[in-house]
Design an enzyme around this catalytic site. Structure first.
Site, PDB file in Angstrom:
ATOM      1  N   GLY A   1       0.837  -1.193   0.000  1.00 26.80           N
ATOM      2  CA  GLY A   1       0.000   0.000   0.000  1.00 26.80           C
ATOM      3  C   GLY A   1       0.870   1.240   0.000  1.00 26.80           C
ATOM      4  N   GLU A   2       0.398   2.293   0.649  1.00 30.84           N
ATOM      5  CA  GLU A   2       1.051   3.596   0.763  1.00 30.84           C
ATOM      6  C   GLU A   2       1.576   4.145  -0.567  1.00 30.84           C
ATOM      7  OE1 GLU A   2       5.543   2.758   2.557  1.00 30.84           O
ATOM      8  OE2 GLU A   2       3.850   2.478   3.933  1.00 30.84           O
ATOM      9  N   GLY A   3       0.926   3.768  -1.672  1.00 36.16           N
ATOM     10  CA  GLY A   3       1.293   4.300  -2.979  1.00 36.16           C
ATOM     11  C   GLY A   3       2.553   3.725  -3.570  1.00 36.16           C
TER      12      GLY A   3
END
Length: 340
Positions: free
Chosen positions: A304-306
């Site tokens: 996640g987190e880009g």
């Protein structure tokens, strides 16, 4: 917003979405044909540049101000034991982002990408979706509007990512509501839960679907009842980017849930979006196939987190550099393709 249903203005914005700039795509194709390589030799990289320019509305596409936005929220469903980590990690990860210590900080630094984090009331969880709605329509639309601010400062390509303990359970519930099928199909290990944790996640998704049965025909209602602030904000950011002709790179399983809401309203709503990667989480590959998105990367990532979207932006930069800076046949004094 108007006095109508809070979702009315969102529907109007979706109905007003612009399409690609065909003239810009033609200009890009003309230059591509003149570059010192066989036609089509760079494969999908060539199509990526055409996609970039068509949605920017420029025959000379740019990646001068690429921006990765991470939207952070918290979820009441974590009370069901669906995550391997406690809710306290939400605030701790925001502090890690600010200190430059997260994986996404390193990727952005390596590729020269802008980075911004949106704190969506991280210390105030949304409602437990097994017992009631995540939030009401008005709050959902207000959060989407907040997400629209992601492109307010100006960018030529937006990557959307998220952070929030429990949000893979939320994403799984959204997919189950939109696409049907067994809850177990959509549930993955998230931050690394064990078999018992998987069971709790499946039970939570099943309970949420049962509780909200009869109210999930409208995708925006799905978002309000089963979603979270980060998912609503990402949906708003994706929509605002379309309206302002900013191409979007999607991150993984949770970010794609925001895109899936828009796609369920209008299948053309994601034409300006690219799947940065296929996540190892849950049924992401299945979701991408349903949305008609072919991922750029398949690295087994599920952070996640880009992070996956940011890696894909690095690849996009390479594709654009080839198109923009490669010599033409005329410039290099190289003979072009023979006729006949």
């Amino acid at each position: 917003m108007t006095e109508e249903s809070p979702f009315a203005d969102i529907r109007r914005l979706i109905a007003s979405m612009p399409g690609p700039d065909r003239a810009a795509a033609e200009m890009i194709a003309e230059r591509e044909a003149s570059l010192t390589k066989p036609a089509g030799a760079l494969g999908r990289l060539e199509h990526l540049v055409a996609w970039l320019g068509a949605w920017q509305g420029k025959g000379g596409p740019s990646l001068d101000r690429p921006l990765v936005c991470v939207f952070a929220g918290s979820h009441g469903v974590t009370a069901r034991g669906v995550s391997a980590f406690p809710d306290a990690v939400n605030r701790q990860m925001l502090e890690n982002f600010a200190a430059g210590g997260a994986a996404i900080n390193q990727i952005c630094a390596a590729y020269g990408l802008g980075f911004k984090v949106f704190d969506l009331a991280i210390d105030l969880p949304t409602g437990d979706i097994t017992l009631g709605p995540a939030f009401d329509e008005k709050a959902c639309v207000a959060t989407m509007a907040f997400g629209m601010e992601a492109v307010a400062a100006g960018t030529d390509c937006l990557a959307v990512g998220e952070m929030g303990i429990g949000n893979t359970t939320i994403a799984a519930a959204i997919y189950a509501a939109l696409f049907g099928g067994e809850a177990a199909h959509w549930v993955g290990r998230g931050t690394g839960v064990d078999a018992a944790g998987i069971g709790r996640k499946v039970a939570a998704v099943e309970a949420a679907l049962a509780h909200h049965a009869g109210h999930l025909d409208d995708p925006l209602e799905v978002l309000a009842r089963l979603g979270g602030r980060e998912i609503a904000a990402m949906a708003g950011a994706i929509l605002a980017a379309r309206l302002q002709r900013v191409p979007v790179v999607l991150d993984g399983y949770v970010a794609t849930a925001a895109a899936a809401i828009l796609h369920a309203i209008d299948p053309s709503a994601l034409d300006h979006c690219l799947a940065g990667h296929v996540s190892a989480e849950g049924a992401h590959a299945d979701v991408l196939e349903r949305l008609g998105l072919v991922p750029l990367l398949a690295l087994g990532m599920r952070l996640g987190e880009g992070s996956g979207a940011a890696m894909a932006l690095g690849l996009l930069k390479g594709a654009l550099a080839c198109h923009r800076d490669m010599a033409t046949f005329a410039q290099a004094g190289i003979s072009g393709r023979s006729e006949g």
